[in-house]
Design an enzyme around this catalytic site. Structure first.
Site, PDB file in Angstrom:
ATOM      1  N   GLU A 297       0.773  -1.206   0.071  1.00 36.18           N
ATOM      2  CA  GLU A 297       0.354  -0.006   0.179  1.00 36.18           C
ATOM      3  C   GLU A 297       0.836   1.149   0.322  1.00 36.18           C
ATOM      4  O   GLU A 297       1.555   1.286   0.963  1.00 36.18           O
ATOM      5  CB  GLU A 297      -0.985  -0.060   1.348  1.00 36.18           C
ATOM      6  CG  GLU A 297      -1.557  -1.205   1.555  1.00 36.18           C
ATOM      7  CD  GLU A 297      -2.656  -0.665   2.516  1.00 36.18           C
ATOM      8  OE1 GLU A 297      -2.568  -0.199   3.798  1.00 36.18           O
ATOM      9  OE2 GLU A 297      -3.465  -1.876   2.587  1.00 36.18           O
TER      10      GLU A 297
ATOM     11  N   ASP B 198      -5.865   9.780   8.375  1.00 34.84           N
ATOM     12  CA  ASP B 198      -4.437   9.026   8.863  1.00 34.84           C
ATOM     13  C   ASP B 198      -4.147   9.654  10.782  1.00 34.84           C
ATOM     14  O   ASP B 198      -4.096  10.601  11.151  1.00 34.84           O
ATOM     15  CB  ASP B 198      -3.189   9.880   8.246  1.00 34.84           C
ATOM     16  CG  ASP B 198      -3.360   8.708   7.068  1.00 34.84           C
ATOM     17  OD1 ASP B 198      -3.669   8.811   6.088  1.00 34.84           O
ATOM     18  OD2 ASP B 198      -2.935   7.359   7.220  1.00 34.84           O
TER      19      ASP B 198
ATOM     20  N   TYR C 100     -11.062  -4.247   2.832  1.00 34.02           N
ATOM     21  CA  TYR C 100     -10.629  -4.043   3.927  1.00 34.02           C
ATOM     22  C   TYR C 100     -10.777  -3.251   4.716  1.00 34.02           C
ATOM     23  O   TYR C 100     -11.703  -2.890   5.170  1.00 34.02           O
ATOM     24  CB  TYR C 100      -9.383  -2.715   3.714  1.00 34.02           C
ATOM     25  CG  TYR C 100      -8.027  -1.763   4.849  1.00 34.02           C
ATOM     26  CD1 TYR C 100      -7.396  -1.545   4.182  1.00 34.02           C
ATOM     27  CD2 TYR C 100      -8.021  -2.480   6.132  1.00 34.02           C
ATOM     28  CE1 TYR C 100      -6.976  -0.951   5.367  1.00 34.02           C
ATOM     29  CE2 TYR C 100      -7.193  -2.426   6.129  1.00 34.02           C
ATOM     30  CZ  TYR C 100      -6.212  -1.384   6.597  1.00 34.02           C
ATOM     31  OH  TYR C 100      -5.326  -0.736   7.413  1.00 34.02           O
TER      32      TYR C 100
HETATM   33  O1  LIG Z   1      -1.274   1.870  11.268  1.00 32.34           O
HETATM   34  P1  LIG Z   1      -1.640   1.186  11.311  1.00 32.34           P
HETATM   35  O2  LIG Z   1      -2.344   1.339  12.567  1.00 32.34           O
HETATM   36  O3  LIG Z   1      -0.814  -0.222  11.375  1.00 32.34           O
HETATM   37  O4  LIG Z   1      -2.667   0.517  10.542  1.00 32.34           O
HETATM   38  C1  LIG Z   1      -2.979   0.461   8.952  1.00 32.34           C
HETATM   39  C2  LIG Z   1      -2.735   1.569   8.418  1.00 32.34           C
HETATM   40  O5  LIG Z   1      -2.061   2.998   8.360  1.00 32.34           O
HETATM   41  C3  LIG Z   1      -2.928   1.591   6.636  1.00 32.34           C
HETATM   42  O6  LIG Z   1      -3.928   0.433   6.287  1.00 32.34           O
HETATM   43  C4  LIG Z   1      -3.305   3.115   6.532  1.00 32.34           C
HETATM   44  C5  LIG Z   1      -2.555   4.624   5.716  1.00 32.34           C
HETATM   45  N1  LIG Z   1      -3.432   5.190   5.936  1.00 32.34           N
HETATM   46  C6  LIG Z   1      -5.229   4.663   6.290  1.00 32.34           C
HETATM   47  C7  LIG Z   1      -5.739   5.278   6.037  1.00 32.34           C
HETATM   48  C8  LIG Z   1      -7.389   4.771   6.563  1.00 32.34           C
HETATM   49  C9  LIG Z   1      -7.333   3.136   6.721  1.00 32.34           C
HETATM   50  C10 LIG Z   1      -6.167   2.619   6.833  1.00 32.34           C
HETATM   51  C11 LIG Z   1      -4.687   3.123   6.571  1.00 32.34           C
END
Ligand SMILES: O=P(O)(O)OC[C@@H](O)[C@@H](O)c1c[nH]c2ccccc12
Length: 264
Positions: free
Chosen positions: A49, A60, A174
């Site tokens: 990703e 975020d 997701y």
């Molecule tokens: O950071 P974590 O807690 O490991 O979660 C994944 C996440 O960072 C990635 O999938 C992601 C980055 N930006 C996002 C915005 C919304 C949902 C998910 C995301």
């Protein structure tokens, strides 16, 4: 070639959980960002990703927000994000998903944004602030270009919307297993299994789970119910802790990926 479907079917055939990584493109600088992606691929990541750095990443958490700030400060722009994908494609056929915001799509126009990404080698898009109900033209544009459209389901998503989102998605779905924004957490959500099973009643697409995953036991718990485990902040932190020393950042990233992949 459907890199996403191939990656999930290979993982399923080998009875392992697909290790999905998130990093912000260009964090902490374009060259180190490419080396970070190479490091992740070499240490077991099966789907990348790539966050497209944006000034207002509302979905975020702090870790990813600071990553976007570092990337923007390092001069990362859309052309450099596409160049990063092209460099990854020279060494790997790993599936790549753009994590972007609609402002960035709008600035180029949906058709051009998708065409440029497809030409560079991107396999799918997740527009973090575009719900399926507002994505009719987006989904049509992506479908015509052979670009998958990933969507997110949250713990608070009501049953009728789970069906709507599941029917709109292509590539994979997701499930963000915790409320709030991204970021490492000590424990994972307890109701993950029930929610993933609810999603699977509406789709045959692979389902990945993320939010807060930072240990192999988290990956194992996710792998018991889902097809992939998404790790972002725990990997981004490796870069954040070593912004003045790329070699140390890449070493920490390799070690963290190697530890997490033992849970797949
Ligand atoms: O950071 P974590 O807690 O490991 O979660 C994944 C996440 O960072 C990635 O999938 C992601 C980055 N930006 C996002 C915005 C919304 C949902 C998910 C995301």
């Amino acid at each position: 070639m459907d890199r996403i479907a191939d990656a999930f079917s290979r993982a399923k055939a080998e009875e392992r959980t697909l290790f999905v990584s998130y990093l912000c493109a260009g964090d902490p600088d374009p060259d180190t960002s490419f080396e970070a992606c190479r490091t992740l691929i070499e240490n077991g990541v099966g789907l990348i990703e790539l966050g497209i750095p944006f000034s207002d990443p509302l979905a975020d958490g702090k870790t990813n927000q600071h990553a976007a700030e570092r990337a923007l400060a390092a001069g990362m722009d859309h052309a450099k994000c596409l160049e990063l994908v092209r460099r990854i494609r020279e060494i790997s056929q790993v599936p790549i998903i753009f994590y972007t915001y609609y402002n960035l799509v709008y600035a180029h126009g949906e058709a051009d944004y998708v065409a440029m990404a497809k030409a560079a080698g991107v396999d799918g898009m997740l527009v973090l602030d575009l719900p399926p109900e507002e994505a009719t033209t987006w989904m049509k544009t992506c479908r015509e270009a052979g670009m998958k459209t990933v969507f997110i389901i949250a713990p608070t998503t009501p049953p009728e919307r789970v069906e709507t989102i599941a029917n709109a998605a292509t590539g994979f779905l997701y499930y963000v297993s915790q409320l709030g924004v991204t970021g490492v957490r000590a424990t994972l959500a307890g109701d993950m299994r029930e929610k993933v099973e609810e999603i699977r009643r509406h789709t045959d697409l692979p389902v990945v789970v993320g939010f807060g995953i930072s240990k192999p036991e988290h990956v194992r718990a996710v792998g018991a119910v889902a097809d992939g485990a998404v790790v972002g902040s725990a990997l981004v932190n490796c870069l954040a802790a070593n912004t003045d020393n790329p070699a140390a950042a890449l070493k920490a990233l390799a070690e963290t990926a190697r530890e997490l992949v033992t849970g797949c």
